[in-house]
Design an enzyme around this catalytic site. Structure first.
Site, PDB file in Angstrom:
ATOM      1  N   ASN B 388       0.830  -1.204   0.000  1.00 54.41           N
ATOM      2  CA  ASN B 388       0.000   0.000   0.000  1.00 54.41           C
ATOM      3  C   ASN B 388       0.868   1.259   0.000  1.00 54.41           C
ATOM      4  O   ASN B 388       0.963   1.951  -1.008  1.00 54.41           O
ATOM      5  CB  ASN B 388      -0.938  -0.028   1.216  1.00 54.41           C
ATOM      6  N   ASP B 389       1.523   1.529   1.126  1.00 51.48           N
ATOM      7  CA  ASP B 389       2.306   2.768   1.213  1.00 51.48           C
ATOM      8  C   ASP B 389       3.435   2.816   0.187  1.00 51.48           C
ATOM      9  O   ASP B 389       3.798   3.884  -0.289  1.00 51.48           O
ATOM     10  CB  ASP B 389       2.888   2.911   2.615  1.00 51.48           C
TER      11      ASP B 389
END
Lengths: 537, 472
Positions: B388-389
């Site tokens: 995600n990040d």
């Protein structure tokens, strides 16, 4: 934000639950020359996945090259005539707004039942009588032209998807009527100059036109009153024509607003000057709810070179060009003026596919077959619904729509500008000074044996630093387990402390340390070998 | 055996350790590097055994240690490697503490004058580093296993608390160095207890993806603990080895911090949650388009170049074997399939590489972020699995974002991105990810393993001869 939850109803289940399944009807379009259809075999399959049963009028897809047998293969039922289709369907999907049906000899609106939902282009502002007539039937009507232009509704936005195709087709129409090549070349037979294309109004259609013209090899210039589109134009490799004028024409919903008279005068001067130079002008300027602005005057057309082409995508709304005849292609003093209003229909297969997908997304937002219903609290559904159970609900209450935010990929990489500010000189000196003081202190007070060890330690640290930087990042985990293993070297400390006397505290401590270190050595080396054996090309 | 001979053996062992680490630079030479390390350890052990005594005790300890080490190493799952490394770190820390205490009880060499003070300082520092490594690593293991919450657990006024503990540790040094009788022993014990709590508090305050930094850091500490033991025992081999391990851990921590664009101090002092909640969160306008495995199959069929970006989510879901199998099928169809690994993907450096290697993915198609970012614009399809990040565009385009400036995989440049994810929750940094709302992003919600297995099942049936088509 809403997330359309995946509606994975297996097709077989639909057949079992036959009495409950809602039926979607796809009639054949009756508008003269309309070749699009509201569902293709592919989107019909998606409708079935949403739980709908799909009925298709015979020959409905003929204009878009989709045969009845293709629909049958996709699991649709073919219905022989429009009347029985309207009768059987719970939801009717259409492209063009309802009108007088030539074979049934009655208006399509009269076919709408109170419990039925019609989804189609309606244009309620332009057709108030039609809206009245449909409302009188008591059903529910959703207008695809009324989908609000906010980002959440993009997947339903049929105006955009049709405009995209219209813009592309506009270039194709222009190219087929233009007597020269779009791309420039030097050949043995002589020089072929590239065509110069000016696109006015850079919305979805304008961008599609720029892209198509550019990929045919033309030199493309574009103009729009909204300065936010400049980057998009340039990203397609076209030149953005600018007026040096402090006014931005961004209106709501991604459209342009009406500009000041001074601005319009400057703009017209720019067009007049460009008209003498360019070969092809494609206009796409629309202002919602108003007649299309007049941008290309009769004099400008007269000043164009013979053989030039003007494509007026706003022809249906009155035209951006003074001499446009809506729906026709005319020759005006040697300049071809294309006012065709059926450009998406001329790419019926692709246009039907996109429109069909827009409808699938809409029906999915309406809850699919199982939870089908009109949620008037939902901003998008509210705006799209123009008649709800016989009540006219158009126009919808105003909604706050933000100006189109620049998309992440087109935004300037501002982050790169935020480099850390240079540190003041004294903080740069802090560490060297501290290290220097520590060195002086050690040199003054530490004994000789310590100095030898310190030398070894510092040099080994530097050596480790150099060696480890060469380690491939993919091997960092094995590196950690190998270092785990070799830091088990601490066992030699434990070994030297063990003496023959088992009861002495030193021996006990040393033995435990030896045990722990050995676990590390054995475990670390072995797990490293296990991991390294897995790496292969 | 003469002392000089032992020293020579130690020099050879040091050289072998250095060659061992150098061998790890390439996968081709890595196995030989590991064997050189084992050889070095054997030489050092043999030389030390020759000059030590109490063989029955030694054999007992070593036998037990080898048994447990071998058992653990042969059973540990590759997904659990972070715990394994942390646990081994803690052993070195504890061993250093024990050696320090034993050395205090009976110095290995007769000392006088200033040397006594220096020796005690070495013991004091060695025990301090050792105990912090030990308790910190134990907490790291507990967090990774989920025995204690893996998020950052912050005590009230913890900065005051940690400063107070450091002050007490420094203050206890004076009685240890100067007093006589039982007082130094009490001071050393008290310091060990306080430093143990210090290690616990420090690691408790670090959570989630920052664990990778902590494990590298503790790896470095375990090396420093060995080096400190070398100082107190007058043993250069321990010092050299400790320095090598210390640099290795320090470099890995540095790489991790750079991968997150955060300073070392920032990681150690503060959980990410703090900074993220302080910053104004930018709401993202738009809708995510969800998809199903059937559509992903269609995309895979039409794509010529595919890049797979795995994250910790893949490790959690244990999806690496199915991913590897998909890779093999696609490659057999002549498609270009590669993996892109972000430096901080997973819970320790190189974690993803090991998982993929375990699943039989050839290492030459597993590329680092810097190697693959330039190729992403010409890639047809990117599959983001449980990351995600590390794929968040706001790191590059939104200077107000808490993760602004962090290097990320620029997956949004590819034609189509499919994100396999459980739900719409934000990642560890608590930052919304605009990638999910892009027009060219499709979301495949659900458990990564179920979805990947679904794709694999359909992919293998479409590959099988026409019988499968008739059934469909």
């Amino acid at each position: 934000m809403t997330i359309a939850a995946p509606q994975e109803t297996p097709v077989t289940a639909v057949a079992d639950a036959a009495p409950a399944a809602l039926k979607v009807g796809i009639p054949k379009e009756i508008f003269a020359g309309e070749r699009r259809v509201a569902a293709t075999p592919e989107t019909a399959k998606k409708l079935q996945k949403l739980g709908f049963e799909v009925l298709v009028e015979t020959q409905a897809g003929a204009g878009a090259s989709f045969t009845d047998s293709a629909y049958e293969a996709a699991g649709c039922a073919i219905v022989a005539d429009a009347a029985s289709l309207w009768e059987a369907a719970d939801v009717v999907l259409k492209v063009r707004s309802p009108q007088h049906h030539p074979t049934l000899d009655r208006h399509e609106a009269t076919l709408l039942r109170p419990d039925q939902t019609l989804v189609s282009f309606i244009w309620p502002a332009q057709n108030p009588e039609l809206l009245e007539q449909l409302a009188g039937q008591g059903g529910t009507v959703l207008a695809m032209d009324s989908v609000p232009r906010i980002s959440r509704a993009q997947k339903l936005d049929a105006l955009s998807s049709m405009a995209n195709i219209g813009g592309y087709r506009a270039v194709i129409e222009a190219a087929s009527r233009f007597g020269r090549c779009f791309t420039g070349q030097i050949t043995a037979a002589g020089k072929m100059p590239p065509a110069k294309v000016m696109v006015i109004g850079v919305g979805v259609a304008g961008l599609a036109a720029i892209g198509a013209a550019k990929s045919l090899g033309a030199i493309v210039k574009a103009f729009d009153t909204r300065l936010v589109v400049k980057e998009q134009v340039q990203s397609l490799g076209a030149e953005f024509l600018e007026l040096h004028f402090e006014e931005d024409g961004s209106g709501e919903g991604g459209y342009a607003k009406v500009m000041s008279p001074a601005f319009i005068a400057a703009e017209m001067a720019l067009f007049a000057q460009q008209a003498k130079d360019v070969d092809i002008i494609i206009t796409t300027a629309l202002i919602p709810g108003k007649k299309a602005p007049l941008l290309i005057t009769q004099e400008m057309v007269e000043s164009m070179k013979p053989g030039s082409v003007v494509v007026d995508l706003a022809a249906e709304q009155g035209g951006n060009c003074e001499v446009t005849q809506p729906g026709e292609v005319i020759d005006y003093n040697g300049v071809t003026i294309i006012g065709l209003t059926d450009l998406p229909s001329r790419m019926a297969s692709q246009a039907s596919q996109l429109y069909g997908n827009n409808l699938v997304h809409l029906l999915s937002d309406l809850g699919g077959a199982e939870k089908f219903g009109i949620d008037m609290e939902d901003q998008v559904i509210r705006a799209t619904t123009v008649i709800h159970n016989g009540q006219v609900t158009w126009p919808p209450p105003k909604i706050e729509a933000p100006a189109p935010a620049p998309s992440p990929s087109s935004a300037a990489p501002i982050a790169e500008a935020t480099a850390p500010a240079p540190k003041p000189w004294y903080s740069q000196l802090l560490w060297p000074v501290l290290i220097g003081l520590a060195c002086v202190a050690i040199g003054l007070w530490a004994p000789a044996s310590f100095m030898t060890h310190l030398t070894v330690f510092v040099l080994a640290s530097f050596l480790g630093w150099k060696v480890i930087w060469d380690v491939s990042p993919s091997l960092h985990t094995p590196l950690m387990s190998v270092t785990n293993a070799i830091s088990g070297i601490i066992i030699i400390g434990g070994m030297l402390q063990i003496s023959g006397n088992i009861a002495s505290p030193m021996t006990i401590l040393g033995a435990i340390a030896l045990f722990l270190g050995t676990v590390n050595i054995a475990g670390g080396f072995m797990v490293s070998q296990r991991m390294l054996n897995m790496f292969h090309k | 055996m003469t002392n000089n001979l032992v020293t020579t053996a130690y020099i050879v062992a040091s050289a072998l350790f250095i060659l061992s680490l150098a061998g790890l630079s390439q996968p081709e030479t890595a196995k030989r590097g590991n064997l050189l390390g084992i050889l070095g350890m054997a030489i050092a052990f043999a030389a030390t055994a020759a000059i030590s005594q109490g063989y029955p005790v030694q054999i007992g300890s070593i036998g037990l240690g080898v048994l447990i080490g071998v058992l653990a190493a042969s059973r540990v799952a590759m997904t659990d490697m972070p715990e394994m490394v942390a646990l081994l770190n803690s052993f070195v820390g504890l061993a250093a503490v024990l050696v320090g205490f034993a050395e205090y009880l009976q110095p290995s060499a007769a000392l006088s004058g200033g040397d006594v003070i220096v020796h005690r300082v070495e013991i004091y520092i060695g025990v301090f580093i050792g105990i912090v490594t030990f308790t910190g690593s134990m907490i790291a293991v507990a967090k990774l296993r989920g025995w204690v919450p893996s998020r950052a657990v912050l005590l009230p006024a913890r900065h005051v608390l940690t400063l107070g503990m450091l002050g007490a540790i420094a203050a206890l040094g004076f009685p240890f160095l100067t007093a006589t009788g039982d007082v130094p022993m009490i001071a050393l014990g008290a310091m060990t207890a306080i430093a143990g709590i210090f290690g616990i508090v420090i690691v408790m305050a670090i959570g989630g993806a920052d664990m990778a930094v902590v494990i590298s850091l503790l790896n470095s500490y375990s090396g420093l603990a060995s080096a400190a033991a070398g100082f107190m025992l007058n043993n250069d081999l321990l010092i050299i080895t400790g320095a090598l391990v210390g640099s290795s851990g320090a470099i890995l921590s540095y790489i991790m911090c750079k991968g997150m664009n955060r300073s070392f101090i920032n990681v150690v002092l503060g959980g990410f949650g703090e900074t993220a909640s302080g910053a104004a969160k930018t709401a993202i306008e738009g809708s995510a388009t969800s998809t199903n495995t059937g559509e992903v199959i269609d995309l895979l069929d039409s794509a010529q170049s595919v890049v797979i970006v795995p994250g910790y989510g893949m490790a959690v879901a244990q999806a690496q074997h199915a991913v590897a199998e998909i890779t093999r099928l696609l490659r057999s169809q002549g498609k270009q399939v590669r993996f892109g690994i972000h430096p901080v993907a997973g819970r320790m450096p190189g974690h993803m590489n090991v998982l993929l290697a375990e699943a039989n993915v050839p290492y030459d198609i597993v590329l680092e972020m810097d190697e693959i970012n330039d190729d992403l614009p010409s890639t047809d399809l990117v599959l983001v699995i449980g990351a995600n990040d590390t794929v968040n565009p706001s790191a590059k385009y939104d200077p107000g974002s808490p993760i602004a400036g962090m290097p990320v995989m620029e997956v949004w440049e590819a034609s189509t991105v499919v994100v396999l994810k459980r739900g719409m929750s934000s990642g560890y940094a608590g930052v919304e990810n605009p990638l999910f709302f892009n027009e060219n992003t499709l979301m495949l919600f659900g458990d990564a393993k179920t979805n990947v297995n679904g794709i694999l099942a359909q992919l293998s049936t479409t590959n099988a001869p026409a019988t499968a088509l008739a059934a469909a």
